[in-house]
Design a protein around this motif. Structure first.
Motif, PDB file in Angstrom:
ATOM      1  N   ASN A 681       0.875  -1.174   0.000  1.00 11.52           N
ATOM      2  CA  ASN A 681       0.000   0.000   0.000  1.00 11.52           C
ATOM      3  C   ASN A 681       0.910   1.221   0.000  1.00 11.52           C
ATOM      4  O   ASN A 681       1.610   1.492   0.973  1.00 11.52           O
ATOM      5  CB  ASN A 681      -0.893  -0.035   1.248  1.00 11.52           C
ATOM      6  N   THR A 682       0.914   1.966  -1.096  1.00  9.59           N
ATOM      7  CA  THR A 682       1.829   3.101  -1.203  1.00  9.59           C
ATOM      8  C   THR A 682       1.114   4.429  -0.950  1.00  9.59           C
ATOM      9  O   THR A 682       1.630   5.497  -1.278  1.00  9.59           O
ATOM     10  CB  THR A 682       2.497   3.119  -2.599  1.00  9.59           C
ATOM     11  N   GLY A 683      -0.057   4.372  -0.405  1.00 15.45           N
ATOM     12  CA  GLY A 683      -0.792   5.599  -0.114  1.00 15.45           C
ATOM     13  C   GLY A 683      -0.959   5.797   1.384  1.00 15.45           C
ATOM     14  O   GLY A 683      -0.336   5.099   2.191  1.00 15.45           O
ATOM     15  N   THR A 684      -1.817   6.748   1.738  1.00 18.26           N
ATOM     16  CA  THR A 684      -1.934   7.112   3.146  1.00 18.26           C
ATOM     17  C   THR A 684      -3.199   6.574   3.799  1.00 18.26           C
ATOM     18  O   THR A 684      -3.474   6.873   4.956  1.00 18.26           O
ATOM     19  CB  THR A 684      -1.934   8.641   3.286  1.00 18.26           C
ATOM     20  N   ARG A 685      -3.983   5.815   3.041  1.00 15.30           N
ATOM     21  CA  ARG A 685      -5.195   5.238   3.640  1.00 15.30           C
ATOM     22  C   ARG A 685      -5.097   3.731   3.665  1.00 15.30           C
ATOM     23  O   ARG A 685      -4.581   3.143   2.719  1.00 15.30           O
ATOM     24  CB  ARG A 685      -6.411   5.578   2.774  1.00 15.30           C
ATOM     25  N   PRO A 686      -5.626   3.118   4.711  1.00 17.61           N
ATOM     26  CA  PRO A 686      -5.695   1.653   4.697  1.00 17.61           C
ATOM     27  C   PRO A 686      -6.664   1.196   3.607  1.00 17.61           C
ATOM     28  O   PRO A 686      -7.564   1.949   3.223  1.00 17.61           O
ATOM     29  CB  PRO A 686      -6.235   1.294   6.080  1.00 17.61           C
ATOM     30  N   GLY A 687      -6.467  -0.009   3.120  1.00 12.87           N
ATOM     31  CA  GLY A 687      -7.378  -0.498   2.080  1.00 12.87           C
ATOM     32  C   GLY A 687      -7.111  -1.939   1.728  1.00 12.87           C
ATOM     33  O   GLY A 687      -6.055  -2.493   2.068  1.00 12.87           O
ATOM     34  N   ALA A 688      -8.081  -2.529   1.050  1.00 15.04           N
ATOM     35  CA  ALA A 688      -7.934  -3.924   0.621  1.00 15.04           C
ATOM     36  C   ALA A 688      -7.754  -3.954  -0.886  1.00 15.04           C
ATOM     37  O   ALA A 688      -8.295  -3.118  -1.609  1.00 15.04           O
ATOM     38  CB  ALA A 688      -9.154  -4.732   1.022  1.00 15.04           C
ATOM     39  N   ASP A 689      -6.972  -4.917  -1.329  1.00 12.42           N
ATOM     40  CA  ASP A 689      -6.739  -5.063  -2.764  1.00 12.42           C
ATOM     41  C   ASP A 689      -6.937  -6.515  -3.168  1.00 12.42           C
ATOM     42  O   ASP A 689      -6.439  -7.421  -2.500  1.00 12.42           O
ATOM     43  CB  ASP A 689      -5.302  -4.629  -3.095  1.00 12.42           C
ATOM     44  N   SER A 690      -7.656  -6.721  -4.241  1.00  9.84           N
ATOM     45  CA  SER A 690      -7.780  -8.068  -4.784  1.00  9.84           C
ATOM     46  C   SER A 690      -6.686  -8.250  -5.820  1.00  9.84           C
ATOM     47  O   SER A 690      -6.670  -7.573  -6.840  1.00  9.84           O
ATOM     48  CB  SER A 690      -9.153  -8.274  -5.427  1.00  9.84           C
ATOM     49  N   PHE A 711      -6.846 -15.640  -7.436  1.00  7.10           N
ATOM     50  CA  PHE A 711      -6.899 -14.301  -6.846  1.00  7.10           C
ATOM     51  C   PHE A 711      -6.836 -14.408  -5.346  1.00  7.10           C
ATOM     52  O   PHE A 711      -7.137 -15.444  -4.766  1.00  7.10           O
ATOM     53  CB  PHE A 711      -8.147 -13.528  -7.282  1.00  7.10           C
ATOM     54  N   GLU A 712      -6.384 -13.325  -4.738  1.00  8.30           N
ATOM     55  CA  GLU A 712      -6.386 -13.280  -3.285  1.00  8.30           C
ATOM     56  C   GLU A 712      -6.573 -11.835  -2.842  1.00  8.30           C
ATOM     57  O   GLU A 712      -5.932 -10.924  -3.360  1.00  8.30           O
ATOM     58  CB  GLU A 712      -5.070 -13.826  -2.720  1.00  8.30           C
ATOM     59  N   LYS A 713      -7.455 -11.649  -1.885  1.00  7.06           N
ATOM     60  CA  LYS A 713      -7.717 -10.291  -1.407  1.00  7.06           C
ATOM     61  C   LYS A 713      -6.909 -10.055  -0.136  1.00  7.06           C
ATOM     62  O   LYS A 713      -6.947 -10.867   0.784  1.00  7.06           O
ATOM     63  CB  LYS A 713      -9.207 -10.127  -1.120  1.00  7.06           C
ATOM     64  N   VAL A 714      -6.177  -8.945  -0.116  1.00  9.91           N
ATOM     65  CA  VAL A 714      -5.357  -8.647   1.067  1.00  9.91           C
ATOM     66  C   VAL A 714      -5.681  -7.245   1.595  1.00  9.91           C
ATOM     67  O   VAL A 714      -5.977  -6.331   0.828  1.00  9.91           O
ATOM     68  CB  VAL A 714      -3.836  -8.714   0.769  1.00  9.91           C
ATOM     69  N   TYR A 715      -5.595  -7.124   2.894  1.00  7.79           N
ATOM     70  CA  TYR A 715      -5.843  -5.834   3.541  1.00  7.79           C
ATOM     71  C   TYR A 715      -4.502  -5.251   3.969  1.00  7.79           C
ATOM     72  O   TYR A 715      -3.664  -5.947   4.553  1.00  7.79           O
ATOM     73  CB  TYR A 715      -6.741  -6.029   4.767  1.00  7.79           C
ATOM     74  N   LEU A 716      -4.281  -3.971   3.677  1.00  7.42           N
ATOM     75  CA  LEU A 716      -2.991  -3.358   3.982  1.00  7.42           C
ATOM     76  C   LEU A 716      -3.154  -1.982   4.627  1.00  7.42           C
ATOM     77  O   LEU A 716      -3.885  -1.128   4.119  1.00  7.42           O
ATOM     78  CB  LEU A 716      -2.165  -3.201   2.699  1.00  7.42           C
ATOM     79  N   GLU A 717      -2.446  -1.782   5.712  1.00 10.88           N
ATOM     80  CA  GLU A 717      -2.363  -0.449   6.327  1.00 10.88           C
ATOM     81  C   GLU A 717      -1.471   0.424   5.435  1.00 10.88           C
ATOM     82  O   GLU A 717      -0.745  -0.094   4.592  1.00 10.88           O
ATOM     83  CB  GLU A 717      -1.714  -0.566   7.720  1.00 10.88           C
ATOM     84  N   PRO A 718      -1.512   1.757   5.614  1.00  9.05           N
ATOM     85  CA  PRO A 718      -0.619   2.604   4.800  1.00  9.05           C
ATOM     86  C   PRO A 718       0.834   2.122   4.894  1.00  9.05           C
ATOM     87  O   PRO A 718       1.315   1.823   5.987  1.00  9.05           O
ATOM     88  CB  PRO A 718      -0.785   3.987   5.444  1.00  9.05           C
TER      89      PRO A 718
END
Ligand SMILES: *[C@@H]1O[C@H](CO)[C@@H](O)[C@H](O)[C@H]1NC(C)=O
Ligand SMILES: *[C@@H]1O[C@H](CO)[C@@H](O)[C@H](O)[C@H]1NC(C)=O
Ligand SMILES: *[C@@H]1O[C@H](CO)[C@@H](O)[C@H](O)[C@H]1NC(C)=O
Ligand SMILES: *[C@@H]1O[C@H](CO)[C@@H](O)[C@H](O)[C@H]1NC(C)=O
Ligand SMILES: *[C@@H]1O[C@H](CO)[C@@H](O)[C@H](O)[C@H]1NC(C)=O
Ligand SMILES: *[C@@H]1O[C@H](CO)[C@@H](O)[C@H](O)[C@H]1NC(C)=O
Ligand SMILES: *[C@@H]1O[C@H](CO)[C@@H](O)[C@H](O)[C@H]1NC(C)=O
Ligand SMILES: *[C@@H]1O[C@H](CO)[C@@H](O)[C@H](O)[C@H]1NC(C)=O
Length: 767
Positions: A681-690, A711-718
């Motif tokens: 995650n290269t931004g400033t908000r947490p988010g999930a990515d598939s 596919f795999e969905k992952v959740y990432l903090e900033p």
């Protein structure tokens, strides 16, 4: 006085008893066999003996039935057999996205007034989260069992719908998990596992059903009806497009039932196709369950399709093909004559009832009072729980797709907005959010309500109805609202009067004057505009994509009972959108150029036929399959993948050039490799990515342009990073269908893609 009081007390007590007996005592009793507590004689039947195996018990039961009785047990509403202590049973319950009121098996009542209504599968699929598919199934199975325990539902649910969406005009798009065979397979097997909760002893919590088998996605298009439609399908399209998800459902989901469809495939009604039923489902895939017809489809193949000369022949051809249960009465009426005239042997009826009873055995139907069994404590208190309602809202959040977000306009900060204009025919809808095969939801939160929790709103419908004919357009109120507010949120799209079962679309444009409404309101709007599309199938919204005034576009499917709250969560940033489109959004010319009845997946350059779905379509989509933005950014880097994979073809390809070889065990069984990727995650908000892994095989056998294989969905903090490891099974994941429907492994350069990462891997013949 006293006497009167006494009398009224007696009367009160009497009416209380009446009340209890009518609404409670009857209503509370689930339907089950082998009630040995109230009748000890039943304990002498081996089929009631829970210490014996299911096979022994079913064999005992079948042996005790007369031929006439057996015939009454191959239809969906079976009569009681009082001499054996077997009650009547309704096989037809539905749970596409929550326990539904469709079917004879389920009834809402004051005791169970509602059930949790999750988003329609087309939106849930957009989450690309297999854990979610399974969690929803499990929550629904709990509500289903709870309803069964109080006599309000059956145990056999004819869900999920998991047909591959070949054409977005199909009215049943909302029911499907989209256009990709791999995603649909993951959805169906995950949802089925969640619903069935199959244990080591082969017991089921409820029985699911994968439908409608197969190559079915025309309902009613320009006069072509599903009841008479003959789908002409190549062996190759059958093998790599229409069949794979059904296979996953049976082999990975262990589904307890498959439903055959109304249509014909290459001239044979699917319910009369011995190869498709006995051959593929039963023999090849080892279906452990019953095969059921779509409702009245045996009747349809006789009366509408005139496939057989007599009704007995229709009964015979379906039973002999492997059909076990008829949704309808046709088989009850005509099977006896079919046997008497020698068209069907009694052993085939034994086979069918054995399959049906076996599923009921596995459900505990013959184990006595279910309230004393494993799921016996479930009841109305377990329905519409806050956990289930939250899961419904979470599912909608996870599915919602962000399609456009100029200058990172979203998420909005509620503090900086004094007034938001909420406009559109779908802005304050309730029932439209829960689509079809729905039940009665616990409660609703509409988009307007969801948004109003965050900011002050001013509401205008703009168009009195979703079809938005010119006389329904009320631009003035809408433009006035938009002109006063700091921002405008337009909520347009479709409902079941646009796309549903028996109602295919003929156009991919927004209904009626909706596009005018959007453009005019956008032009009149004081602030930027967020456009929200509620629909299953995509729309050609090129006009909005290129309109600078429209900063952001969101697609919200049909988001379920609390869809409006989920929309608020996304727009105001308490949830960072992570959904990705499960289907291609085509330009309107797709619907002008291409007949919906043309089943071909692959393009035909000689006639300008562009092919279908992201796997084959050669044109430029409005939005592609897998598309979806986030409020943050993700960066992928490849950690590990081989450059070369040796395929032990031996002498078969040693002295001559092979473009492909049979994907049989000797060449690729057990052969696999890893693709390892780091996601940050290269931004400033947490988010999930598939994280989606596609591959493109070499140009042989008219193979797909690309194909999702994992596919795999992952959740990432900033700034957080995680490694995702994909295991690629060479035989299973990389084989392609050849022209004859065989499985081949292409040799040579394969390209793998994850986002903007690309990696070439060579499959090389070796000794
Ligand atoms: C108990 O079950 C037996 C066998 O099914 C049946 O013949 C009998 O009538 C039942 N008795 C009662 C009281 O229902
Ligand atoms: C089946 O038989 C019943 C009773 O004889 C009759 O009412 C019904 O119309 C028949 N249905 C069909 C589809 O043959
Ligand atoms: C929005 O819909 C809800 C639910 O039907 C209704 O109670 C409410 O009055 C509607 N709001 C407006 C402003 O029409
Ligand atoms: C679709 O919406 C219209 C109003 O826009 C409404 O009249 C109709 O009942 C809805 N259709 C269904 C099937 O819910
Ligand atoms: C936008 O509104 C202005 C006036 O507010 C008008 O002159 C113009 O024609 C409108 N444009 C469109 C595309 O409707
Ligand atoms: C439809 O046909 C027109 C004219 O040949 C062509 O320009 C357009 O790209 C086609 N659209 C699709 C989706 O194939
Ligand atoms: C490939 O499979 C086909 C069909 O099963 C078979 O006829 C052929 O001999 C096989 N070829 C090789 C090289 O194994
Ligand atoms: C997938 O869904 C499950 C169930 O809702 C949830 O707990 C999990 O956080 C989701 N995964 C991601 C990466 O969002």
């Amino acid at each position: 006085m006293t006497a009167r009081l006494l009398l009224s007390l007696v009367f009160f007590k009497f009416s209380l008893i009446c009340f209890l007996s009518s609404s409670y005592v009857y209503a509370e009793i689930p339907v089950f066999a082998c009630d040995t507590d109230s009748n000890k004689t039943l304990a002498s039947f081996n089929f009631c003996d829970t210490t014996l195996s299911f096979t022994e018990r079913v064999a005992d039961l079948v042996k005790r039935l007369t031929l006439e009785e057996k015939i009454t047990h191959i239809i969906d509403q079976t009569p009681a057999v009082p001499r054996l202590g077997i009650p009547s049973y309704n096989w037809w319950s539905e749970a596409l996205h929550g326990v539904s009121s469709v079917g004879h098996g389920t009834k809402f009542s004051p005791l169970v007034p509602s059930a949790t209504s999750f988003p329609m599968p087309i939106l849930t699929a957009a989450s690309f989260n297999t854990t979610l598919f399974e969690s929803i199934g499990e929550a629904i199975s709990t509500e289903a069992r709870a309803m069964y325990n109080v006599g309000k539902a059956g145990l056999t649910f004819w869900s999920p719908t998991m047909n591959l969406l070949r054409d977005p005009r199909w009215g049943r798009t909302l029911e499907t998990p989209g256009e990709d065979p791999y995603l649909i397979g993951k959805y169906a097997s995950g949802y089925v596992r969640g619903l069935q909760q199959l244990d080591d002893e082969d017991r089921l919590k409820v029985a699911a059903c994968c439908k409608h088998y197969t190559a079915y996605d025309v309902d009613n298009w320009k006069g072509v009806e599903r009841y008479k439609f003959n789908a002409i399908v190549t062996k190759q399209d059958m093998e790599d497009t229409f069949q794979p998800a059904f296979k996953s459902c049976v082999t990975e989901g262990n589904v307890a039932s498959v439903m055959c469809s109304y249509n014909q495939v290459n001239g044979t009604p699917t319910c009369a196709d011995k190869n498709l039923l006995s051959g593929v489902l039963r023999d090849q895939w080892k279906l452990n369950g019953y095969i059921v017809s779509d409702c009245d489809s045996v009747d349809v193949l006789f009366n509408a399709q005139r496939y057989t000369k007599s009704p007995e022949e229709a009964a015979a051809v379906t039973i002999n093909a492997g059909l076990d249960l008829d949704c309808g009465v046709f088989l009850a009426n005509h099977t006896l004559k079919a046997i008497q005239t020698g068209l069907v042997k009694e052993v085939e009826i034994d086979r069918a009832v054995t399959q049906n009873f076996n599923v009921l055995m596995r459900l505990g139907f013959f184990d006595g009072d279910p309230r004393k069994q494993r799921y016996g404590s479930l009841g109305p208190k377990d329905i519409c729980t806050s956990a289930h309602e939250e899961l419904a809202r979470e599912a909608a959040r996870q599915g919602i797709v962000l399609l456009k977000n100029e200058n990172k306009f979203l998420p909005l900060s509620a503090k900086s907005i004094k007034l938001a204009a909420v406009i559109g025919p779908q802005a304050n809808v309730t029932h439209d959010m829960i689509g079809n095969y729905e039940g009665i939801p616990c409660s609703y939160i509409t988009p307007l309500q969801g948004l109003s929790e965050h900011v002050n709103t001013i509401y205008a419908k703009g168009c009195a109805s979703v079809l938005c004919p010119p006389e329904n357009l009320h631009l003035d109120d809408a433009k006035n609202a938009a002109a006063q507010a700091d921002i405008t949120i337009l909520i347009v799209g479709a409902n079941r009067s646009v796309e549903e079962e028996s109602r295919d679309r003929v156009s991919l444009l927004l209904p009626g004057q909706q596009a005018t409404l959007v453009s005019e309101v956008a032009n009149a709007s004081k602030g930027p505009v967020v456009l929200v599309i509620m629909s299953a199938g995509g729309f050609d919204i090129s006009f909005a994509k290129s309109n600078d005034k429209i900063s952001s576009i969101l697609w919200i499917g049909y988001p379920g009972q609390h869809g409006g709250a989920a929309l608020g969560d996304v727009i105001f940033g308490s949830y960072n959108p992570s959904g990705r489109l499960p289907i291609t959004w085509y330009p309107e010319s797709f619907s002008e150029n291409i007949s919906m009845t043309d089943m071909r997946m692959r393009p035909d350059p000689s006639t300008g036929y562009p092919g279908r779905t992201y796997r084959f379509y050669t044109g430029t989509p409005i939005y592609p399959f897998g598309y979806g933005l986030s409020y943050t950014t993700f960066k992928y880097s490849l950690l590990k993948a081989p450059g070369l994979v040796n395929i032990p073809t031996g002498t078969a390809c040693l002295f001559k050039h092979c473009q492909s070889i049979n994907a049989t065990s000797s060449y690729c069984n057990g052969l696999s490799f890893q693709v390892r990727v780091r996601v940050q995650n290269t931004g400033t908000r947490p988010g999930a990515d598939s994280v989606l892994l596609y591959f493109t095989p070499p140009h042989v056998h008219n193979a797909p342009r690309k194909q999702l294989i994992s596919f795999e969905k992952v959740y990432l903090e900033p700034w957080e990073a995680k490694n995702v490891v994909f295991k690629v099974d060479v035989c299973k994941d990389l084989s392609i269908a050849d022209e004859e429907g065989g499985r081949k492994l292409a040799l040579g350069i394969h390209s793998f893609q994850i986002g903007n990462l690309q990696k070439y891997i060579v499959l090389k013949p070796s000794l």
